[in-house]
Scaffold this active site. Structure first.
Site, PDB file in Angstrom:
ATOM      1  N   HIS A  68     -73.186  81.741 -13.547  1.00 47.14           N
ATOM      2  CA  HIS A  68     -72.240  81.084 -12.638  1.00 47.14           C
ATOM      3  C   HIS A  68     -72.644  81.309 -11.186  1.00 47.14           C
ATOM      4  CE1 HIS A  68     -69.374  80.065 -15.910  1.00 47.14           C
ATOM      5  NE2 HIS A  68     -70.041  81.049 -16.480  1.00 47.14           N
ATOM      6  N   HIS A  72     -73.300  74.941 -10.532  1.00 50.36           N
ATOM      7  CA  HIS A  72     -73.353  75.305 -11.952  1.00 50.36           C
ATOM      8  C   HIS A  72     -72.260  74.620 -12.764  1.00 50.36           C
ATOM      9  CE1 HIS A  72     -70.434  78.434 -10.646  1.00 50.36           C
ATOM     10  NE2 HIS A  72     -69.958  78.316 -11.881  1.00 50.36           N
ATOM     11  N   HIS A  78     -66.233  79.705 -21.420  1.00 53.17           N
ATOM     12  CA  HIS A  78     -66.209  80.618 -20.266  1.00 53.17           C
ATOM     13  C   HIS A  78     -64.851  81.310 -20.136  1.00 53.17           C
ATOM     14  CE1 HIS A  78     -66.804  82.288 -16.337  1.00 53.17           C
ATOM     15  NE2 HIS A  78     -66.127  81.368 -15.679  1.00 53.17           N
TER      16      HIS A  78
HETATM   17 MN    MN Z   1     -68.221  79.126 -13.076  1.00 50.04          MN
END
Ligand code: MN
Length: 259
Positions: A68, A72, A78
């Site tokens: 990250h 990105h 995540h």
């Molecule tokens: Mn991120």
């Protein structure tokens, strides 16, 4: 005639390819979490050889960096709300290409760096430009890309935390559950505002968008070169097995002279 013949022809003049990606290097700003959380390393590159004794005919490097960092892609896995969902390698490629619209709130953000985009504002955009694109992206222009060369200005932190723009919790919920978009893109270090820890839920764009199996793109630039509607975005994260995200090359096809 193949379906792409007109497209190939237009690439010679009718379509402009705009790079929405920030340069990725040692100076790329990095998110800073408070104690006791683990922070990400920034980007670093180590030279292996450059036409010298270590490799007389070739130049190459190795690199290290967080998933990250810089421009990105956030994959659903995540966030805890998206656990068990797609990682960056399993996102279907068809979801990485789609129409993009740009909502420009740079004037509002110049007046208030804590600015949060609202549902009413998105619906006002739709009233003027048409519905958000099915399978596409909502890109939030804030002017924040101007600070991407300067870590302190980019994070804009004081004793209360970071002051950068983003989405209201209500707007994040609406984009996640009601809107047909696959993701949102921003110019800031993350898709959530600097003070998003204080919202309900905390980090609503991460919690709700990724929880709905949608995506995020961060640290974009050149959004002022895109029309409000009519661009096509290509997001190309690395195919990192099991990855939660990846540095990403983001390109846009724009009708020449449209912006
Ligand atoms: Mn991120």
């Amino acid at each position: 005639m193949g379906a792409l013949d007109g497209f190939v022809e237009a690439l010679r003049g009718g379509i402009e390819v705009v790079d929405l990606t920030q340069p990725l290097d040692e100076d790329t700003p990095v998110l800073k979490l408070p104690e006791p959380f683990v922070n990400t390393p920034g980007w670093s590159t180590r030279e292996l050889s450059r036409y010298d004794d270590r490799g007389p005919m070739w130049y190459w490097n190795a690199f290290e960096g967080g998933e990250h960092v810089g421009t990105h892609f956030d994959a659903p896995v995540h966030w805890i709300t998206g656990q068990g969902g797609e990682d960056v390698a399993t996102v279907p490629p068809s979801r990485l290409v789609g129409p993009a619209v740009v909502i420009d709130k740079s004037a509002e953000v110049a007046a208030d760096p804590d600015y949060l985009l609202t549902v009413d504002e998105v619906q006002a955009f739709e009233a003027e430009h048409g519905a958000l694109p099915d399978g596409g992206w909502l890109l939030l222009r804030t002017g924040w890309d101007a600070y991407a060369h300067d870590q302190d200005a980019f994070l804009n932190a004081d004793e209360h935390g970071s002051h950068t723009p983003g989405f209201s919790a209500e707007c994040a919920r609406w984009l996640a559950d009601e809107a047909p978009v696959v993701g949102v893109g921003v110019e800031t270090v993350g898709t959530d505002a600097g003070r998003a820890m204080e919202l309900d839920p905390p980090f609503p764009c991460h919690a709700l968008m990724l929880g709905a199996g949608k995506y995020g793109l961060t640290s974009l630039t050149n959004l002022e070169r895109l029309p409000a509607t009519g661009a096509v975005l290509v997001a190309a994260p690395l195919k990192l097995t099991g990855g939660s995200g990846s540095p990403c090359r983001v390109l846009a096809f724009v009708p020449a002279g449209a912006a």
